[in-house]
Design a protein around this motif. Sequence first.
Motif: not given
Length: 76
Positions: A28-40
């Motif tokens: 979902n979108d929330e999980m995508m944001r979490q993964k992108m934040g981790y990578i960033h």
Amino acid sequence: MGVIRGSHKVDREFQFWQEGYHPEWIQNDEMMRQKMGYIHLNPVKRGYVDLAEHWRYSSARDFVGLTGLLEIEPFV
């Protein structure tokens, strides 16, 4: 070249994938944001930069209104 194989892999000397890293379905979108934040935040955690957007190769720049090296459509 691969890494030295795990002790349970008796049929080969090397393995390509490191143990413990497996793909994960982005549900979902929330999980995508979490993964992108981790990578960033990886360059920040390593001490390369103070802010994620300071890493010139990061899409974090696009999320704060800066221009990145590649044109992307920020995920909101």
